[in-house]
Design a protein around this motif. Structure first.
Motif, short mmCIF file in Angstrom:
data_model
loop_
_atom_site.label_atom_id
_atom_site.label_comp_id
_atom_site.label_asym_id
_atom_site.label_seq_id
_atom_site.Cartn_x
_atom_site.Cartn_y
_atom_site.Cartn_z
N PHE A 60 0.82 -1.21 0.00
CA PHE A 60 0.00 0.00 0.00
C PHE A 60 0.86 1.27 0.00
N TYR A 63 1.15 3.66 -2.93
CA TYR A 63 0.02 3.41 -3.84
C TYR A 63 -0.65 4.73 -4.17
N TYR A 70 -0.47 7.06 -1.02
CA TYR A 70 -0.67 6.49 0.31
C TYR A 70 0.67 6.35 1.02
N CYS A 75 -3.86 -0.19 6.17
CA CYS A 75 -5.04 0.64 6.36
C CYS A 75 -5.64 0.17 7.68
N HIS A 84 -9.54 2.05 4.47
CA HIS A 84 -8.55 3.09 4.12
C HIS A 84 -8.34 4.12 5.23
N ASP A 102 -5.91 -3.96 7.39
CA ASP A 102 -5.83 -4.37 5.98
C ASP A 102 -4.37 -4.27 5.57
N ASP A 113 -2.83 -10.01 -0.31
CA ASP A 113 -3.72 -8.99 0.26
C ASP A 113 -4.72 -9.66 1.20
N HIS A 176 -11.16 -7.91 -5.93
CA HIS A 176 -10.37 -7.75 -7.15
C HIS A 176 -9.46 -8.95 -7.40
N HIS A 183 -4.29 -4.56 -7.68
CA HIS A 183 -5.68 -4.60 -8.16
C HIS A 183 -5.72 -5.00 -9.62
N GLU A 215 -13.44 -9.45 -0.52
CA GLU A 215 -13.37 -8.59 0.67
C GLU A 215 -14.65 -7.82 0.97
N TRP A 232 -8.76 9.79 1.99
CA TRP A 232 -8.61 8.33 2.06
C TRP A 232 -9.72 7.67 2.87
N GLU A 246 -10.92 -9.97 4.49
CA GLU A 246 -10.46 -10.21 3.12
C GLU A 246 -9.52 -11.41 3.07
N1 MF3 Z 1 -6.51 -2.73 0.99
C1 MF3 Z 1 -7.16 -2.26 -0.16
C2 MF3 Z 1 -7.62 -3.47 -0.90
O1 MF3 Z 1 -7.83 -4.45 -0.26
C3 MF3 Z 1 -6.29 -1.40 -0.95
C4 MF3 Z 1 -5.62 -0.39 -0.17
S1 MF3 Z 1 -5.52 0.99 -1.09
C5 MF3 Z 1 -4.26 1.83 -0.45
O2 MF3 Z 1 -7.81 -3.54 -2.06
F1 MF3 Z 1 -4.15 2.93 -1.11
F2 MF3 Z 1 -4.48 2.05 0.79
F3 MF3 Z 1 -3.20 1.16 -0.58
#
Ligand code: MF3
Ligand code: CO
Length: 264
Positions: A60, A63, A70, A75, A84, A102, A113, A176, A183, A215, A232, A246
């Motif tokens: 992340f 990102y 980020y 997150c 987020h 996350d 992930d 995803h 993603h 998720e 965010w 997730e």
């Molecule tokens: N954790 C999110 C996902 O599961 C993505 C995080 S977006 C970020 O898809 F910008 F925080 F990295």
């Protein structure tokens, strides 16, 4: 052949699996430190150091979404924060909170992930049910991720169970594909899109051997979410709690998928 050492050529899934183990171990470590008095910033630092110690990078961190980059490894979304949430030195966890961790890790060119929502000490009955229903919804969605099914088989299983239990599903964020990119296609909504809105999330057949991140984000109250000024943090509009679980899984032809992010 005799005398020839066996060599195993690693494929994409082997690498995704390795990244997923790092993610699981990170979430486990962070979970052990989720307690009253700790800041979400401290949890993020702990995670980042651990991920790096395993020879990986936090997926992340860095990102980019439009002009926002980020800055953290996790997150961390507390109570009414859906996803987020930004780690913050001033955010001190308290008894009764629920905290979604996350985490993504990137190693050898592949991501893993996963997310898990922890309880801080004793939590309300409503929050307990929310965690249980969200986790159960994830597992019901996962079970549908086979080569004989399509994206909406996952979406429908999750949606039916959550709504039957009186909770609601966030529409703005989806699961995803995962691999070389965090993603990838396909998008996996946690709801079946209304008839005229299906182009955004096509109901494609699930491909055997591909990794998917499933998720569900489940709100105890209404489905509406709002975004914080930080650009965010997504939180529930009604202020009620939200949970997020997730898994990254690998699709098989007939059997349920291999879950790469099961806890140790
Ligand atoms: N954790 C999110 C996902 O599961 C993505 C995080 S977006 C970020 O898809 F910008 F925080 F990295
Ligand atoms: Co994800």
């Amino acid at each position: 052949m005799l005398g020839v050492p066996a060599i195993k050529v690693k494929n994409a899934i082997d690498y995704i699996e390795e990244s997923c183990r790092i993610v699981v171990d990170t979430i486990e470590l962070v979970g052990k430190n989720v307690k009253p008095g700790v800041t979400t910033y401290e949890l993020d630092k702990l995670a980042e150091d651990f991920i790096v110690s395993r020879g990986a990078e936090p997926s992340f961190k860095g990102y980019q979404v439009k002009n926002l980059v980020y800055q953290y490894s996790l997150c961390i979304s507390v109570n009414d924060e859906v996803v987020h949430g930004l780690p913050n030195k001033k955010r001190i966890l308290q008894e009764g909170d629920i905290v979604s961790i996350d985490c993504g890790a990137y190693k050898n060119g592949y991501h893993g992930d996963s997310a898990f929502t922890f309880a801080v000490g004793l939590i309300s009955e409503e929050k307990k049910k929310l965690l249980q229903v969200t986790h159960e919804a994830l597992m019901l969605g996962v079970e549908q991720a086979t080569g004989r099914n399509k994206v909406y088989s996952i979406s429908g299983a999750i949606q039916r169970y959550v709504e039957k239990n009186g909770f609601s599903l966030v529409r703005e964020l989806v699961g995803h594909g995962v691999g070389e990119h965090l993603h990838e296609d396909p998008s996996i909504p946690n709801f079946i899109p209304p008839l005229l809105h299906r182009d955004q999330y096509p109901n494609t057949r699930l491909q055997v051997g591909r990794a998917l991140a499933i998720e569900p984000m489940v709100n105890a109250g209404k489905l509406k979410v709002v975004s914080d000024p930080d650009g965010w943090t997504i939180r529930t509009a009604d202020g009620k709690p939200s949970a997020h679980f997730e898994h990254t899984v690998v699709v098989q032809e007939k059997d349920p998928p291999i879950i790469l992010t099961l806890p140790n």
